[in-house]
Design a protein around this motif. Structure first.
Motif, PDB file in Angstrom:
ATOM      1  N   UNK A   1      32.236  70.456  87.565  1.00  0.00           N
ATOM      2  CA  UNK A   1      30.822  70.775  87.381  1.00  0.00           C
ATOM      3  C   UNK A   1      29.986  69.580  87.820  1.00  0.00           C
ATOM      4  N   UNK A   2      28.870  69.837  88.490  1.00  0.00           N
ATOM      5  CA  UNK A   2      28.015  68.737  88.935  1.00  0.00           C
ATOM      6  C   UNK A   2      26.579  69.183  89.119  1.00  0.00           C
ATOM      7  N   UNK A   3      25.690  68.209  89.331  1.00  0.00           N
ATOM      8  CA  UNK A   3      24.264  68.496  89.537  1.00  0.00           C
ATOM      9  C   UNK A   3      23.473  68.230  88.269  1.00  0.00           C
TER      10      UNK A   3
ATOM     11  N   UNK B   1      31.224  64.736  89.512  1.00  0.00           N
ATOM     12  CA  UNK B   1      31.937  65.497  88.486  1.00  0.00           C
ATOM     13  C   UNK B   1      33.410  65.125  88.438  1.00  0.00           C
ATOM     14  N   UNK B   2      33.951  64.889  89.599  1.00  0.00           N
ATOM     15  CA  UNK B   2      35.391  64.638  89.716  1.00  0.00           C
ATOM     16  C   UNK B   2      35.788  63.223  89.285  1.00  0.00           C
ATOM     17  N   UNK B   3      34.840  62.284  89.433  1.00  0.00           N
ATOM     18  CA  UNK B   3      35.157  60.871  89.160  1.00  0.00           C
ATOM     19  C   UNK B   3      35.374  60.648  87.665  1.00  0.00           C
ATOM     20  N   UNK B   4      36.505  60.086  87.322  1.00  0.00           N
ATOM     21  CA  UNK B   4      36.792  59.777  85.915  1.00  0.00           C
ATOM     22  C   UNK B   4      36.478  58.300  85.663  1.00  0.00           C
ATOM     23  N   UNK B   5      35.603  58.013  84.676  1.00  0.00           N
ATOM     24  CA  UNK B   5      35.297  56.607  84.407  1.00  0.00           C
ATOM     25  C   UNK B   5      36.434  55.927  83.653  1.00  0.00           C
TER      26      UNK B   5
ATOM     27  N   UNK C   1      36.330  69.328  84.680  1.00  0.00           N
ATOM     28  CA  UNK C   1      35.710  68.045  85.030  1.00  0.00           C
ATOM     29  C   UNK C   1      34.207  68.146  84.831  1.00  0.00           C
ATOM     30  N   UNK C   2      33.690  67.312  83.935  1.00  0.00           N
ATOM     31  CA  UNK C   2      32.237  67.259  83.719  1.00  0.00           C
ATOM     32  C   UNK C   2      31.767  65.845  84.046  1.00  0.00           C
ATOM     33  N   UNK C   3      30.649  65.710  84.747  1.00  0.00           N
ATOM     34  CA  UNK C   3      30.207  64.353  85.083  1.00  0.00           C
ATOM     35  C   UNK C   3      29.684  63.603  83.869  1.00  0.00           C
TER      36      UNK C   3
END
Ligand code: KG4
Ligand code: ZN
Length: 397
Positions: A330-332, A165-169, A357-359
């Protein structure tokens, strides 16, 4: 640092090789060198959910070929006449993979032919999840670690979802992770877990307990509510994405809303969830209808998605208010759900200086890359812990 990441906690066999640069504790740049992912979902569909011993068998069958594919993609597969691995080592690896004979054969054959790849560490999920499935990844990591003398970093699957979720592409193969505004809240929505986790401190080496779980489900996870309800409507596992599609049709076609499902624990004064009553209510509704028509399926799917979304958003917003949260991560798997994503964005739209933050949807569900991302959250250790075991109930802490 080049890291091999391994994920086998459920029904996805996920591998990745990432190159992590950490200029300091507050930021990391991640380059994806290779990624491979194999979902077993179709195989589990006939059981209506993930069947642990089948998951274990499939992981041990598929890890070998996936690993070859991965090394090839990363340009790390170099044939040699003088492999780094000796006869004694093969004996140890055979013992480590005693319960995964197929994987042992694959690996022993490979190790006898190739050079040690330029990997600095192996990050492997050791929990939470299905223990038989987790053990395959853990044993595979131990075997590689022994063969090539590379340290293992044990990773928490839920931290993987959080990191995704935290990783920004930046583009397809480059991501950055920077410290979110604190306190941050993680909303983890998967097939096995539903958790609200408060992050008060960042992982700068001075704090040990960065995570505080403030709420979780008391029974079914949110993904289970989607999957089990879907099954009652005759939709095969995993039914979450299909329920979401049906619900979107109901909204687009402006269908009436004749059914009403409960909003469990919507107004309770805590951060816990409960979704098993929702599934039971869907069962009662479906039984009262008999065989639902396509239109009725759309209407039920919409009401179900509405109910889940309302509860998830309300609890999350209450925690944000209560703890003065400044960013939501947010993640999962369920965080791929477009309706929940929009509802969270809408609820936070008027919050100033707040980060959501949304994945990337494809990284919401289980994959190997997220375990590489999770490794990037920490200052990377260089030693394998002396006892490494799979732990199905591992807690984020
Ligand atoms: O995180 P995940 O891949 O596996 C676990 O760690 O459990 O989550 C899988 C779950 C399944 O229950 C699946 O139905 C759900 O995520 N899911 C969705 C959507 N995509 C995946 N649920 C609702 N809407 C979606 N779009
Ligand atoms: Zn997961």
């Amino acid at each position: 640092m080049k890291i091999l990441a391994i994920e086998t906690s459920c029904d996805e066999t996920g591998l990745a090789i990432v190159d992590i640069e950490q200029p300091d504790a507050s930021a990391a740049s991640i380059t994806v060198l290779a990624e491979s992912l194999l979902s077993q979902a179709l195989l589990h569909a006939e059981y209506g959910g993930v069947y642990p011993s089948l998951a274990k068998r499939e992981h041990s069958k598929n890890l070998g070929p996936l690993f070859v594919e991965l090394l090839t993609q990363a340009n790390m597969l170099t044939q040699t006449q003088t492999p780094a691995i000796g006869k004694d080592s093969i004996g140890v690896i055979k013992e480590l993979l005693e319960r995964e004979p197929e994987l042992f054969i694959h690996l022993a054959t490979l190790l006898a032919q190739i050079e040690k790849p330029p990997l600095d560490a192996i990050a492997v999920t050791h929990g939470p999840g299905l223990e038989p499935a987790l053990w395959v990844g853990v044993n595979f990591a131990k075997a590689l670690s022994h063969a090539w003398n590379i340290p293992i970093i044990p990773m928490n699957h839920m931290e993987g979802h959080l990191a995704a979720g935290l990783a920004r592409p930046l583009d397809d193969t480059h991501f950055t992770i920077t410290q979110p505004k604190l306190p941050a809240l993680a909303l983890l929505l998967s097939g096995g877990h539903t958790e609200l986790v408060l992050i008060k401190n960042w992982f700068d080496g001075t704090h040990t307990n960065s995570y505080e779980k403030i709420g979780s489900t008391r029974d079914d996870a949110v993904g289970e509510a989607f999957d089990k309800s879907a099954r009652l409507l005759g939709i095969p596992y995993p039914g979450g994405p299909e329920i979401s599609k049906l619900a979107a049709h109901a909204r687009a076609e402006n269908l009436s809303q004749p059914y009403s499902l409960p909003r469990p624990m919507l107004t309770t004064n805590d951060y816990d969830f409960s979704f098993s009553g929702l599934k039971t209510a869907v069962r009662t509704l479906v039984e009262s209808i008999g065989t639902p028509t396509e239109k009725q399926k759309k209407q039920i799917a919409r009401e179900l998605e509405d109910a889940i979304t309302e509860v998830v958003v309300a609890k999350t917003m209450r925690a944000i208010e209560e703890f003065g949260v400044r960013s939501l991560i947010v993640g999962g798997g369920v965080s791929a759900n477009a309706y929940i994503r929009t509802a969270l964005s809408d609820a936070l739209a008027h919050y100033e200086a707040f980060d959501l933050y949304l994945p990337t949807p494809s990284l919401s569900t289980d994959n190997g890359l997220m375990i590489g991302f999770a490794a990037a959250l920490h200052t990377l250790p260089t030693q394998t812990p002396s006892e490494l075991a799979a732990n199905g109930n591992l807690v984020l802490g």
